[in-house]
Scaffold this active site. Sequence first.
Site, short mmCIF file in Angstrom:
data_model
loop_
_atom_site.label_atom_id
_atom_site.label_comp_id
_atom_site.label_asym_id
_atom_site.label_seq_id
_atom_site.Cartn_x
_atom_site.Cartn_y
_atom_site.Cartn_z
N THR A 139 31.22 -36.45 -8.13
CA THR A 139 32.25 -35.52 -7.68
C THR A 139 32.56 -34.51 -8.79
O THR A 139 32.01 -34.57 -9.88
CB THR A 139 33.50 -36.30 -7.25
OG1 THR A 139 34.43 -35.41 -6.62
CG2 THR A 139 34.18 -36.99 -8.42
N GLU B 237 36.82 -44.00 -5.63
CA GLU B 237 36.80 -43.21 -6.86
C GLU B 237 37.20 -43.98 -8.12
O GLU B 237 38.22 -44.68 -8.13
CB GLU B 237 37.73 -42.00 -6.68
CG GLU B 237 37.65 -40.99 -7.79
CD GLU B 237 38.36 -39.71 -7.39
OE1 GLU B 237 39.21 -39.25 -8.16
OE2 GLU B 237 38.07 -39.16 -6.30
N PHE C 108 31.56 -28.62 -5.06
CA PHE C 108 32.88 -28.23 -4.55
C PHE C 108 32.91 -26.75 -4.17
O PHE C 108 33.30 -25.88 -4.96
CB PHE C 108 33.95 -28.53 -5.61
CG PHE C 108 34.45 -29.94 -5.59
CD1 PHE C 108 33.65 -30.99 -5.21
CD2 PHE C 108 35.77 -30.22 -5.96
CE1 PHE C 108 34.12 -32.30 -5.19
CE2 PHE C 108 36.26 -31.52 -5.96
CZ PHE C 108 35.43 -32.56 -5.56
N LYS D 187 32.55 -43.07 -6.62
CA LYS D 187 32.73 -41.68 -7.02
C LYS D 187 32.99 -41.58 -8.52
O LYS D 187 33.91 -42.23 -9.04
CB LYS D 187 33.91 -41.05 -6.27
CG LYS D 187 33.60 -40.67 -4.84
CD LYS D 187 34.83 -40.14 -4.12
CE LYS D 187 35.19 -38.75 -4.54
NZ LYS D 187 36.32 -38.21 -3.75
N ASP E 251 36.95 -36.23 4.88
CA ASP E 251 37.60 -36.14 3.57
C ASP E 251 39.08 -36.48 3.77
O ASP E 251 39.95 -35.62 3.76
CB ASP E 251 37.44 -34.73 3.00
CG ASP E 251 37.84 -34.64 1.54
OD1 ASP E 251 38.09 -35.69 0.92
OD2 ASP E 251 37.91 -33.52 1.01
#
Length: 323
Positions: A156, A96, A178, A132, A17
């Site tokens: 996400t 993303e 998450f 994403k 990440d």
Amino acid sequence: MANALESVKKYSVIVADSGDLEAIAKYKPRDATTNPSLLLKAAQIDKYRHLVDDAIAHAAKQGGGEAEKTGAFMDELAVNFGCEILKLIDGRVSTEVDATLSFDIEGSIAKAQKFIKLYENKKVPRERILIKLGSTWEGIRAAEQLEKQGIHCNMTLLFSFAQAVASAEAKVTLISPFVGRIYDWYKKSKGVDDIPIAEDPGVASVQRIYDYYKKFDYKTEVMGASFRKVEQIVELCGCDLLTIAPDLLEKLAKADGELAPKLTVEHAKASNPEKIHLDEKAFRWMQNEDAMANDKLSEGIRNFNADAKKLVEFAKKLLAKAA
């Protein structure tokens, strides 16, 4: 004796990440993921200046005004870093879509298609890219259409069981629940400094989703994300994938000991969840009933957008100097 990181790698795919190429090279994850805040941080490091300069040159060739050139710069920068990351890993990189498109199905699809075209122009096949998207109803619907085009998606900002079920029904490639942000919300709600790992609601959320997916043979992969401490990672050993920041990767690498998987297909198959179907009305109601998920999804979209705005201002300054 193996360290904890080596042990986790036996049972879960490790994903970095980070946009830091050195960290990715050091810990050798299979996959990697980036976002605007990681890109902004990496773009200000001198050794990556050539990637920034290339994006400036690309943007300068575009027609239109400041907004068009800035957008072109940001897209090219994301793809440039993605390409560099792919040189260091064997798997996939996640890129993303703008948070401003979180409620825009067609806009999300168009942006994803643009990213894929930019990658393919650089000879990177779409199989190595994950797009994403925020796990809104609209984001999930966009992902459903993209998957049919062979464009694989990573959902996400996923905090709820509703988001996980809808994503699986849409046949997306991967979801990123998450863990840490769920933990943060409950810690604040309870007014405590910590929650015992056995009671950690972020860990429990991923365990529930993993068991549901494996029980009913969904192909969507589960990637635990947003960790706050090593113990959360250890409790999710065996999850399909785990995306981990460099500081926690380092702690795992320094910790000795063999780990056993906590999540297994055998355990999931023995579980007894009820299978559900979610249309839009059912999804929105179930999501609305989960105060934590509602709060964190909205907050996450706002924060991702704030990070993107910082990258936009950075881009504007660079483009103005280059003009």
